[in-house]
Design a protein around this motif. Structure first.
Motif, PDB file in Angstrom:
ATOM      1  N   ARG A 159       5.293  -9.983   3.900  1.00  0.00           N
ATOM      2  CA  ARG A 159       6.603 -10.188   4.592  1.00  0.00           C
ATOM      3  C   ARG A 159       7.737 -10.800   3.557  1.00  0.00           C
ATOM      4  O   ARG A 159       8.899 -10.331   3.186  1.00  0.00           O
ATOM      5  CB  ARG A 159       6.928 -10.916   5.844  1.00  0.00           C
ATOM      6  N   MET A 189       7.150  -6.545   1.617  1.00  0.00           N
ATOM      7  CA  MET A 189       8.277  -6.094   2.394  1.00  0.00           C
ATOM      8  C   MET A 189       9.521  -6.461   2.115  1.00  0.00           C
ATOM      9  O   MET A 189      10.575  -5.385   2.227  1.00  0.00           O
ATOM     10  CB  MET A 189       7.838  -6.563   3.656  1.00  0.00           C
ATOM     11  N   GLN A 208      12.490  -3.033   1.411  1.00  0.00           N
ATOM     12  CA  GLN A 208      13.793  -3.416   1.973  1.00  0.00           C
ATOM     13  C   GLN A 208      15.011  -3.475   1.221  1.00  0.00           C
ATOM     14  O   GLN A 208      15.831  -2.572   1.081  1.00  0.00           O
ATOM     15  CB  GLN A 208      13.930  -4.641   3.048  1.00  0.00           C
ATOM     16  N   SER A 235       6.287  -3.081  12.200  1.00  0.00           N
ATOM     17  CA  SER A 235       6.445  -3.045  10.755  1.00  0.00           C
ATOM     18  C   SER A 235       6.334  -1.706  10.128  1.00  0.00           C
ATOM     19  O   SER A 235       5.537  -1.525   9.056  1.00  0.00           O
ATOM     20  CB  SER A 235       5.617  -4.161  10.075  1.00  0.00           C
ATOM     21  N   PHE A 251       3.423  -1.614   7.138  1.00  0.00           N
ATOM     22  CA  PHE A 251       3.114  -3.018   6.555  1.00  0.00           C
ATOM     23  C   PHE A 251       2.165  -3.652   7.318  1.00  0.00           C
ATOM     24  O   PHE A 251       2.572  -3.829   8.462  1.00  0.00           O
ATOM     25  CB  PHE A 251       4.346  -3.759   6.242  1.00  0.00           C
TER      26      PHE A 251
END
Length: 189
Positions: free
Chosen positions: A32, A36, A40, A59, A72
């Protein structure tokens, strides 16, 4: 490394119908805060977020045009690797997972696999992957990043006197574990 691979995966998802892409690392928090977040940022900085729907519960990002999905998930529990199949796999910071976990992921991946890592020391990829048939190996350094901010470039280059750090993060070469009494040793038969 991670940024470039994610750009490629976004492109694949936008151009291929019904492809399932898994992006994973050793833990979900690491994923994250790393891959991730980069994913984004790429979508929003390039305007490609309009082509994807996000499912925060799973996710997963689904391309509206092709139906391809980028999921993810962290390998907090290694048995997760024995679960679902996919077309494409990206293992971020592969040196954080065990070879047995990778083998489970590999046998459930039908197309191809990306692995990235910082070469702080040798691990299973050096013995089991590099040099084998149907594999490609590339060393990328900060100099391959055309968009590297000048302050980060200067910071990396300021470590050129720290030989092990520079070897790993500056040159992309295999380093040695910090604190070793004996340096430069290798296992031999």
């Amino acid at each position: 490394k991670t940024f470039s691979i994610l750009q490629k995966l976004i492109s694949i998802a936008e151009q291929s119908n019904k492809i399932l892409i898994t992006v994973t690392s050793d833990t979900f928090p690491a994923l994250r805060l790393g891959a991730m977040r980069d994913f984004q940022n790429i979508l929003f900085e390039t305007g490609h977020w309009i082509y994807f729907d996000e499912n925060k519960t799973t996710s997963t990002w689904t391309c509206k045009i092709t139906g391809s999905k980028i999921e993810f998930w962290g390998l907090d529990e290694p048995l997760k690797a024995r679960g679902p199949a996919r077309h494409i796999l990206f293992v971020n910071e592969a040196n954080r997972i065990k070879y047995e976990v990778y083998k489970q992921l590999k046998m459930r991946t039908s197309e191809f696999i990306f692995l990235d890592y910082n070469p702080s020391s040798k691990f299973w990829v050096h013995n089991e992957i590099i040099g084998k048939s149907n594999t490609s190996f590339e060393i990328l350094t900060y100099l391959d990043n055309e968009e590297i901010p000048p302050a980060i470039k200067a910071d990396i280059e300021s470590h050129d006197r720290n030989s092990n750090w520079w070897k790993v993060y500056g040159l992309g070469q295999i380093g040695e574990l910090e604190g070793n009494i004996f340096k430069g040793w290798e296992f031999v038969d």
